[in-house]
Each structure stands twice: as C-alpha cells, then as structure tokens.
Design a protein around this motif. Structure first.
Motif, short mmCIF file in Angstrom:
data_model
loop_
_atom_site.label_atom_id
_atom_site.label_comp_id
_atom_site.label_asym_id
_atom_site.label_seq_id
_atom_site.Cartn_x
_atom_site.Cartn_y
_atom_site.Cartn_z
N PHE A 14 46.26 35.28 54.07
CA PHE A 14 46.43 34.25 53.06
C PHE A 14 46.89 34.83 51.71
N PHE A 15 47.16 36.13 51.65
CA PHE A 15 47.61 36.81 50.44
C PHE A 15 49.07 36.48 50.14
N ASP A 38 39.85 47.29 40.75
CA ASP A 38 38.94 47.20 41.90
C ASP A 38 38.81 45.75 42.39
N SER A 39 38.65 44.83 41.46
CA SER A 39 38.49 43.42 41.80
C SER A 39 39.74 42.89 42.51
N VAL A 40 40.91 43.23 42.00
CA VAL A 40 42.16 42.77 42.61
C VAL A 40 42.32 43.36 44.01
N ARG A 41 42.00 44.62 44.18
CA ARG A 41 42.07 45.25 45.52
C ARG A 41 41.16 44.51 46.50
N ILE A 42 39.97 44.14 46.04
CA ILE A 42 39.03 43.40 46.89
C ILE A 42 39.64 42.06 47.28
N GLY A 43 40.21 41.36 46.29
CA GLY A 43 40.83 40.07 46.56
C GLY A 43 41.98 40.18 47.55
N LYS A 92 48.24 26.04 46.57
CA LYS A 92 47.84 27.45 46.51
C LYS A 92 46.60 27.59 45.62
N TYR A 93 46.10 28.80 45.51
CA TYR A 93 44.93 29.09 44.70
C TYR A 93 45.15 30.42 43.99
N GLU A 112 46.95 35.75 44.14
CA GLU A 112 47.43 34.43 44.53
C GLU A 112 47.30 34.28 46.04
N PHE A 113 46.77 33.14 46.47
CA PHE A 113 46.47 32.88 47.88
C PHE A 113 47.20 31.62 48.35
N ASN A 114 47.56 31.54 49.64
CA ASN A 114 48.14 30.31 50.16
C ASN A 114 47.11 29.45 50.89
N SER A 115 45.84 29.79 50.74
CA SER A 115 44.73 28.98 51.25
C SER A 115 43.74 28.77 50.12
N ILE A 116 43.43 27.53 49.83
CA ILE A 116 42.47 27.22 48.78
C ILE A 116 41.08 27.71 49.18
#
Length: 182
Positions: free
Chosen positions: A67-68, A55-60, A41-42, A9-13
């Motif tokens: 913005f995390f 792995d994908s979540v760690r990258i995100g 949010k995004y 989840e991000f606070n920047s689209i």
C-alpha cells in the motif's frame, strides 16, 4: 534543535491509519497531520529530530507493504511549512502572490520548503490533495522579486521530479481575490 519533517503516502486508508499509529509509537515524533487525501489515499506527516523522523518514515514504508506510494524526509525544514500544512497561517499582509501546483503531495512539500528558503516570503496555504484529485498546491506572498525568486526555486525542484503542473505569479492581486486565499 533542527526540526525535520517526514511523510508517507499510502493507497489504503485503513493501512495508512495503522501505519501512522506505528510510526508515532515506535519513534519519538509528533503528528503534523494524518488524514485522507484524494483520490482515496492517506498521508501521515510527522516531525521531530532528523534521526527520529527518518526512523518513523522507514517504519511507515516497511509496514505499508503493497500500500506504499511515496515518502520524503526533509531535514532542517523551513519552520513556516508546518502552519501552512495545517492552514494556520495569517501573513502580515498580502503583496504579490505565488501559486505552485504539483501532481505529487511529497513533491509539493519539498517545493514549499525550497520556495520559503529561497526568499523573504510568507506561506499562505499548503493544500495536500483534499478535493484536488490527488494534486497539491502552495500559495505564498512577499514582494514581487521575492515571489519570482521563490517560484523559480520551486519550479526547478518540481521539474526535476517531472511533477510540475503550473506556477503563476500575481504581482498586484485584486483586493477582491485576497479573502478567497485566506
């Protein structure tokens, strides 16, 4: 093969869209949904085998930088969580109804998984933030005992995180209410 689900989840689209792209380019995962949520949010939700999702979540998380907001990984997720997120469910029939509401999108996905694993239930909808001021809710159906059992399991999880808004069980919903849930 067991499927996992992961969400960032991000606070920047803008950063969320960028990170979702990186998450699927670098890891062998599929997008369940990647979309805006309220308030501004995004979220990027991915699925695949456990290692690829982790792995994908760690990258995100790493690429999100400032913005995390939050992330989760659920290995061996209950398969009916996926269609509930995308609104593609159609229960065989509506019996008792359970409704759980959370202040957190991530917590609601965890709770939905716990609810569906706790008893013989069918998902109706897992709504994540859209038009809800950043809250989320999950509706599900089954016999009264199953709905109560699932609700208790979900409440226990949400209370641990301090993010439960409310939960309700409707033992015998009106036929006039049911169309509004589907």
């Amino acid at each position: 093969m067991q499927k996992a689900i992961g969400m960032v989840e991000f606070n920047s689209i803008a950063r969320g869209i960028y990170c979702a792209d990186q998450m699927v380019k670098i890891s062998e995962v599929e997008i369940v949904t990647a979309a805006t949520t309220c308030p501004g949010k995004y979220i990027a939700i991915v699925t695949g085998d456990v290692a690829a999702v982790e792995d994908s979540v760690r990258i995100g998380e790493r690429m999100a930088e400032e913005f995390f907001i939050d992330s989760i990984v659920i290995p061996n997720v209950e398969p009916s969580v996926f269609p509930a997120i995308t609104g593609a469910t159609m229960p065989d029939r509506i019996e008792a109804i359970g409704i759980m509401e959370s202040f957190s999108l991530a917590t609601m996905i965890i709770c939905a998984d716990q609810i569906l694993k706790a008893a013989e239930l069918q998902a109706i909808e897992l709504r994540l933030g859209n038009g809800l001021g950043g809250k989320s809710y999950f509706t599900y159906t089954g016999d009264v005992a199953a709905v109560k059992s699932g609700t208790e399991a979900g409440m226990e999880m949400a209370k641990k995180k301090g993010l439960l808004v409310n939960a309700e069980v409707i033992p015998s919903p009106s036929d006039l209410l049911i169309p509004s849930l589907l």
